[in-house]
Design a protein around this motif. Sequence first.
Motif, short mmCIF file in Angstrom:
data_model
loop_
_atom_site.label_atom_id
_atom_site.label_comp_id
_atom_site.label_asym_id
_atom_site.label_seq_id
_atom_site.Cartn_x
_atom_site.Cartn_y
_atom_site.Cartn_z
N SER A 232 3.22 -2.82 -1.16
CA SER A 232 4.67 -2.77 -0.96
C SER A 232 5.39 -2.63 -2.29
O SER A 232 5.01 -3.27 -3.29
CB SER A 232 5.15 -4.03 -0.25
N GLY A 233 6.40 -1.79 -2.30
CA GLY A 233 7.23 -1.66 -3.48
C GLY A 233 6.62 -0.80 -4.57
O GLY A 233 5.61 -0.12 -4.37
N VAL B 202 1.20 -1.56 15.51
CA VAL B 202 1.58 -2.61 14.58
C VAL B 202 1.36 -2.12 13.15
O VAL B 202 0.30 -1.56 12.83
CB VAL B 202 0.79 -3.90 14.84
N MET B 203 2.38 -2.31 12.33
CA MET B 203 2.34 -1.90 10.94
C MET B 203 1.89 -3.08 10.08
O MET B 203 2.41 -4.19 10.23
CB MET B 203 3.72 -1.42 10.47
N ILE C 275 -0.02 0.46 5.80
CA ILE C 275 1.03 1.22 5.13
C ILE C 275 1.27 0.77 3.70
O ILE C 275 1.01 -0.38 3.34
CB ILE C 275 2.36 1.13 5.92
N TRP C 276 1.76 1.73 2.90
CA TRP C 276 2.35 1.40 1.60
C TRP C 276 3.86 1.32 1.87
O TRP C 276 4.55 2.33 1.97
CB TRP C 276 2.05 2.48 0.57
N ALA C 277 4.34 0.09 2.02
CA ALA C 277 5.72 -0.15 2.44
C ALA C 277 6.67 -0.13 1.26
O ALA C 277 6.26 -0.08 0.09
CB ALA C 277 5.81 -1.49 3.18
N ASN C 278 7.94 -0.18 1.61
CA ASN C 278 8.97 -0.24 0.59
C ASN C 278 9.57 -1.63 0.50
O ASN C 278 9.62 -2.25 -0.56
CB ASN C 278 10.07 0.79 0.89
N GLU D 201 3.93 -7.63 1.18
CA GLU D 201 2.52 -7.37 1.47
C GLU D 201 1.99 -8.40 2.46
O GLU D 201 2.40 -9.55 2.46
CB GLU D 201 1.70 -7.41 0.18
N GLN D 202 1.08 -7.94 3.30
CA GLN D 202 0.42 -8.73 4.36
C GLN D 202 1.33 -9.00 5.56
O GLN D 202 0.92 -9.68 6.50
CB GLN D 202 -0.14 -10.06 3.82
#
Length: 206
Positions: free
Chosen positions: A149-150, A143-144, A123-126, A130-131
């Motif tokens: 991220s961000g 599992v994500m 995913i590209w998380a918010n 990362e990791q």
Amino acid sequence: MASLNDGWEPLIFPNIERHTQYALNTVDGQQVVRASADGSASGLIARLALEPGDSLVLSWRWKVSNVYEAGNAREKSGDDYPARIYVAFEFQSDKAGFFERAKRKTVEVLFGETLPGNALNYIWANQIPEQTLVANAYTDKTVMIAVNSGEQQVGEWVSVERDLVADYRQAFGEEPPAIVGVAIMTDADNTGERATAWYGDLTLRR
């Protein structure tokens, strides 16, 4: 991904009426998939039957227009991502309990297809770093993994490479079964927000 009709099919979810729009675009002379979400959710999936062996590398590049203000991988209300890669693995009935097998069979009868087992979502998380690996807010069978991220790289092409076998071992503590599908997905049905993502050069190699 030469064609959206070349081995790729829509991935639609029950009770979600608004679907993300996918189209082929040419960017800098290369063909990519553009995904546009507006309070919507759906994906594109390639069905597979592939034993991962000792190592299987998935690589791709992607770009997003923005992250979601309300995005949060640890909450159902924030379980949306401007970009994700979904890798589904074969269901292992010998490791499942009676009630899980019965529930799955009921769903399969209703919807007419065999459901996968565990899944990895890149995913590209918010919010999460990362990791980071976290269980999906809806099911511990998924599992994500935050590979971005961000906002730091929003609007930029980012290349990603992951060893599916190593990630599965870390996520589930066992060897992976066969891979039954790889999907791209841009969704915004929980947050009600908007985003555009671009996906390119999605490949699997030993």
